[in-house]
Design a protein around this motif. Structure first.
Motif, PDB file in Angstrom:
ATOM      1  N   GLY A  81     -20.119   2.960 -33.081  1.00 49.83           N
ATOM      2  CA  GLY A  81     -20.829   2.646 -31.842  1.00 49.83           C
ATOM      3  C   GLY A  81     -20.677   3.718 -30.792  1.00 49.83           C
ATOM      4  N   VAL A  82     -21.792   4.317 -30.381  1.00 53.72           N
ATOM      5  CA  VAL A  82     -21.823   5.265 -29.267  1.00 53.72           C
ATOM      6  C   VAL A  82     -22.859   4.769 -28.272  1.00 53.72           C
ATOM      7  CG1 VAL A  82     -22.292   7.629 -28.538  1.00 53.72           C
ATOM      8  CG2 VAL A  82     -21.106   7.210 -30.711  1.00 53.72           C
ATOM      9  N   TYR A  83     -22.400   4.492 -27.070  1.00 54.55           N
ATOM     10  CA  TYR A  83     -23.278   3.981 -26.018  1.00 54.55           C
ATOM     11  C   TYR A  83     -23.756   5.128 -25.141  1.00 54.55           C
ATOM     12  CZ  TYR A  83     -24.777   1.567 -21.775  1.00 54.55           C
ATOM     13  OH  TYR A  83     -25.498   1.136 -20.694  1.00 54.55           O
ATOM     14  N   ARG A  84     -25.065   5.142 -24.829  1.00 48.52           N
ATOM     15  CA  ARG A  84     -25.639   6.164 -23.965  1.00 48.52           C
ATOM     16  C   ARG A  84     -26.445   5.501 -22.870  1.00 48.52           C
ATOM     17  NH1 ARG A  84     -27.531  11.697 -26.491  1.00 48.52           N
ATOM     18  NH2 ARG A  84     -27.281  12.043 -24.264  1.00 48.52           N
ATOM     19  N   PRO A  85     -26.111   5.740 -21.595  1.00 47.87           N
ATOM     20  CA  PRO A  85     -26.923   5.187 -20.509  1.00 47.87           C
ATOM     21  C   PRO A  85     -28.346   5.735 -20.576  1.00 47.87           C
ATOM     22  CG  PRO A  85     -24.829   6.042 -19.692  1.00 47.87           C
ATOM     23  CD  PRO A  85     -24.961   6.512 -21.105  1.00 47.87           C
ATOM     24  N   VAL A  86     -29.324   4.850 -20.363  1.00 48.17           N
ATOM     25  CA  VAL A  86     -30.734   5.250 -20.328  1.00 48.17           C
ATOM     26  C   VAL A  86     -31.417   4.470 -19.207  1.00 48.17           C
ATOM     27  CG1 VAL A  86     -32.909   5.440 -21.590  1.00 48.17           C
ATOM     28  CG2 VAL A  86     -30.736   5.595 -22.838  1.00 48.17           C
ATOM     29  N   PRO A  87     -31.924   5.151 -18.173  1.00 46.74           N
ATOM     30  CA  PRO A  87     -32.665   4.442 -17.119  1.00 46.74           C
ATOM     31  C   PRO A  87     -33.856   3.692 -17.711  1.00 46.74           C
ATOM     32  CG  PRO A  87     -32.165   6.693 -16.445  1.00 46.74           C
ATOM     33  CD  PRO A  87     -31.804   6.589 -17.894  1.00 46.74           C
ATOM     34  N   GLU A  88     -34.181   2.549 -17.105  1.00 46.74           N
ATOM     35  CA  GLU A  88     -35.247   1.684 -17.607  1.00 46.74           C
ATOM     36  C   GLU A  88     -36.548   2.451 -17.817  1.00 46.74           C
ATOM     37  OE1 GLU A  88     -36.417  -1.835 -19.159  1.00 46.74           O
ATOM     38  OE2 GLU A  88     -34.485  -1.651 -18.123  1.00 46.74           O
ATOM     39  N   GLY A  89     -36.894   3.328 -16.902  1.00 46.86           N
ATOM     40  CA  GLY A  89     -38.164   4.036 -16.991  1.00 46.86           C
ATOM     41  C   GLY A  89     -38.234   5.072 -18.093  1.00 46.86           C
ATOM     42  N   GLU A  90     -37.083   5.418 -18.688  1.00 45.32           N
ATOM     43  CA  GLU A  90     -37.067   6.442 -19.729  1.00 45.32           C
ATOM     44  C   GLU A  90     -36.945   5.855 -21.131  1.00 45.32           C
ATOM     45  OE1 GLU A  90     -34.035   9.326 -18.952  1.00 45.32           O
ATOM     46  OE2 GLU A  90     -34.595   9.565 -16.841  1.00 45.32           O
ATOM     47  N   ARG A  91     -36.890   4.538 -21.225  1.00 41.82           N
ATOM     48  CA  ARG A  91     -36.580   3.941 -22.523  1.00 41.82           C
ATOM     49  C   ARG A  91     -37.670   4.165 -23.559  1.00 41.82           C
ATOM     50  NH1 ARG A  91     -33.010  -1.580 -21.997  1.00 41.82           N
ATOM     51  NH2 ARG A  91     -31.333  -0.659 -20.746  1.00 41.82           N
ATOM     52  N   SER A  92     -38.923   4.088 -23.171  1.00 42.15           N
ATOM     53  CA  SER A  92     -39.986   4.257 -24.155  1.00 42.15           C
ATOM     54  C   SER A  92     -39.971   5.672 -24.725  1.00 42.15           C
ATOM     55  CB  SER A  92     -41.345   3.939 -23.543  1.00 42.15           C
ATOM     56  OG  SER A  92     -41.615   4.801 -22.444  1.00 42.15           O
ATOM     57  N   GLY A  93     -39.725   6.672 -23.875  1.00 38.86           N
ATOM     58  CA  GLY A  93     -39.656   8.043 -24.350  1.00 38.86           C
ATOM     59  C   GLY A  93     -38.481   8.265 -25.281  1.00 38.86           C
ATOM     60  N   VAL A  94     -37.325   7.688 -24.933  1.00 42.37           N
ATOM     61  CA  VAL A  94     -36.143   7.818 -25.790  1.00 42.37           C
ATOM     62  C   VAL A  94     -36.380   7.120 -27.123  1.00 42.37           C
ATOM     63  CG1 VAL A  94     -33.716   7.178 -26.051  1.00 42.37           C
ATOM     64  CG2 VAL A  94     -34.535   8.121 -23.876  1.00 42.37           C
ATOM     65  N   ALA A  95     -36.976   5.936 -27.085  1.00 42.99           N
ATOM     66  CA  ALA A  95     -37.218   5.178 -28.308  1.00 42.99           C
ATOM     67  C   ALA A  95     -38.078   5.962 -29.293  1.00 42.99           C
ATOM     68  CB  ALA A  95     -37.880   3.851 -27.981  1.00 42.99           C
ATOM     69  N   SER A  96     -38.994   6.768 -28.775  1.00 41.64           N
ATOM     70  CA  SER A  96     -39.873   7.536 -29.652  1.00 41.64           C
ATOM     71  C   SER A  96     -39.144   8.666 -30.366  1.00 41.64           C
ATOM     72  CB  SER A  96     -41.038   8.114 -28.840  1.00 41.64           C
ATOM     73  OG  SER A  96     -40.584   9.133 -27.956  1.00 41.64           O
TER      74      SER A  96
END
Length: 290
Positions: A81-96
């Motif tokens: 498990g590695v947790y990485r903070p991701v702002p709500e507005g960037e989640r779709s870009g990260v998910a891709s």
């Protein structure tokens, strides 16, 4: 004179992973090194295929992570498990950019469920168990021989360079020598947290401030330590207390990190990705050798 079917120069994570892969396939192997690899002995190694602030999936990252999980778990406990903070507005870009990495979204960020951290020193000790070792300084790469300090030689049907920057001149390999710093802490983080810097176990590390290359590890600077502590504070809201520091020099070449050289192969130049890629590429080389 000692000899073996395959002689591996270097006893870091790449060299010892290869030695174990070769033993699994029934090869006679000999590892030659001055000691267990310096750059492979930080307090903690983070094995995470999602790289940098842009959440870039490393080339073959999914396959490398799968190989690392299966291989290292034979030798030491893995802390998943590695947790990485991701702002709500960037989640779709990260998910891709996640590919097929197993993950889940949590409040405030992303948990990579199969990324992990481990303790390198016990890993190296266990990888070395059962492997014939020759502790010596190598002065020259003269296939099929390695010429040793004191006049001795070892002979290999195949030679593999799996060292770092200190011996790269033997093959004329010119890469970057990048000093790394990891702070050991009084606090303990059972699940890794990573963004710019990482906290895992009792360690704080990261991708460091720009500095000159160094073939030998310089002492930590106030600026480096401050940068790491500021990054930790941004992640957890306070500055952890520092117990000690580890300094090493990583050797970095442009990919590929597995390639043919006179008399055999080189498995080197990983920089900070050695623990991610070593099992995958060592397995490929062992398979190619039959």
């Amino acid at each position: 004179m000692r000899e073996a079917e395959v002689v591996v120069l270097g006893a870091g994570v790449a060299g010892l992973s290869l030695a174990q892969r070769l033993r699994d396939r029934g090869h006679q192997v000999l590892v030659v090194a001055q000691g267990l690899g310096e750059a492979s002995r930080p307090p903690v190694a983070l094995v995470n295929p999602l790289r940098g602030r842009r959440f870039t999936l490393a080339p073959e990252g999914e396959r490398a992570l799968e190989a690392a999980l299966a291989f290292y778990s034979r030798f030491v406990p893995l802390h998943l498990g590695v947790y990485r903070p991701v702002p709500e507005g960037e989640r779709s870009g990260v998910a891709s950019r996640l590919g097929g990495l197993k993950h889940r979204w949590e409040e405030g960020g992303l948990l990579l469920e199969e990324a992990f951290w481990l303790e390198p020193r016990p890993l190296l000790e266990r990888l070395a168990q059962g492997v014939p070792l020759a502790w010596a300084q190598v002065l020259a790469w003269e296939p099929p021989y390695l010429r040793l300090e004191g006049g001795g030689r070892v002979r290999g049907g195949v030679l593999v360079y799996a060292g770092g920057g200190r011996g790269a001149h033997l093959l004329g390999l010119w890469g970057r020598h990048v000093p790394g710093l990891v702070l050991t802490l009084l606090d303990y983080f059972p699940r890794a947290i990573s963004y710019r810097v990482y906290l895992a176990g009792n360690a704080l590390g990261g991708s460091y401030l720009p500095h000159e290359e160094a073939h030998h590890a310089p002492p930590p600077t106030e600026g480096e330590v401050e940068w790491l502590l500021a990054g930790a504070e941004a992640l957890v809201g306070y500055r952890p207390q520092v117990a000690s520091a580890w300094r090493g020099v990583r050797f970095r070449l442009a990919p590929p990190h597995l390639f043919a050289v006179e008399g055999g192969f080189a498995l080197t130049g990983f920089g900070s990705t050695g623990f991610l890629y070593a099992p995958l590429l060592a397995g490929r080389l062992a398979e190619a050798l039959g």
